[in-house]
Design an enzyme around this catalytic site. Structure first.
Site, mmCIF file in Angstrom:
data_model
loop_
_atom_site.group_PDB
_atom_site.id
_atom_site.type_symbol
_atom_site.label_atom_id
_atom_site.label_comp_id
_atom_site.label_asym_id
_atom_site.label_seq_id
_atom_site.Cartn_x
_atom_site.Cartn_y
_atom_site.Cartn_z
ATOM 1 N N CYS A 23 -12.327 -3.468 12.456
ATOM 2 C CA CYS A 23 -11.250 -4.240 13.064
ATOM 3 C C CYS A 23 -11.418 -4.328 14.578
ATOM 4 O O CYS A 23 -11.078 -5.346 15.177
ATOM 5 C CB CYS A 23 -9.892 -3.656 12.687
ATOM 6 N N CYS A 29 0.841 -1.193 0.000
ATOM 7 C CA CYS A 29 0.000 0.000 0.000
ATOM 8 C C CYS A 29 0.880 1.247 0.000
ATOM 9 O O CYS A 29 1.896 1.308 0.685
ATOM 10 C CB CYS A 29 -0.932 -0.001 1.206
ATOM 11 N N GLU A 59 -4.556 -5.641 11.183
ATOM 12 C CA GLU A 59 -5.061 -6.417 12.307
ATOM 13 C C GLU A 59 -5.990 -7.535 11.846
ATOM 14 O O GLU A 59 -5.981 -8.631 12.414
ATOM 15 C CB GLU A 59 -5.724 -5.533 13.359
ATOM 16 N N TYR A 103 -5.647 7.251 14.248
ATOM 17 C CA TYR A 103 -6.356 7.558 13.010
ATOM 18 C C TYR A 103 -7.340 8.685 13.297
ATOM 19 O O TYR A 103 -7.767 8.874 14.438
ATOM 20 C CB TYR A 103 -7.075 6.300 12.504
ATOM 21 N N CYS A 123 -9.789 0.624 13.122
ATOM 22 C CA CYS A 123 -11.093 1.144 12.712
ATOM 23 C C CYS A 123 -12.196 0.370 13.441
ATOM 24 O O CYS A 123 -11.927 -0.595 14.170
ATOM 25 C CB CYS A 123 -11.261 1.005 11.191
#
Length: 137
Positions: free
Chosen positions: A99, A25, A70, A117, A96
């Site tokens: 997750c 990524c 995760e 985040y 998030c």
């Protein structure tokens, strides 16, 4: 928390950061380790599912089927003979909401992360579930 535990936490976070570099990524590389009894039982980084091309973004947007670090670590431990019950998840970035649900269901009791985040609903859910959450800069 003891000085020794803080030292272990920071070391495992450094290892998760190194592991994140395996991600293809471009926008964000995230690494995760699941540790139980001071033994790494699983690892993961964000990327596409097994068998897919190693391209995470298209036109600067993350593809919807990219797995989070995760989630990769949790599914990897699920395929092994290990149990994540009572384990600690070390992750470079806070989880998030999706997750966080996996973390709760996997029986992980502690989450340690480095970067927050912009959306904190995952952390909020973990705290609501009674999971210990620690952030180190």
């Amino acid at each position: 928390m003891t000085d020794k535990q803080i030292q272990f936490d920071k070391s495992y976070l450094d290892m998760a950061d190194i592991w994140s570099r395996n991600s293809y990524c471009k926008r964000r590389q995230v690494g995760a380790l699941i540790v139980k009894d001071r033994m790494i039982i699983s690892d993961g980084y964000n990327g596409t599912p097994k068998g897919f091309e190693n391209v995470c973004e298209e036109d600067g947007v993350t593809k919807p089927y990219v797995l989070h670090a995760e989630a990769n670590a949790i599914t990897k431990v699920a395929k092994s003979h290990n149990s994540s019950e009572g384990a600690t998840l070390y992750i470079t970035d806070s989880p998030c909401m999706e997750c966080a649900k996996l973390i709760i269901q996997a029986g992980i009791t502690r989450v340690v992360y480095r970067r927050e985040y912009r959306i904190t609903d995952g952390i909020d859910l973990l705290k609501r579930a009674g999971i210990e959450v620690c952030k180190y800069e």
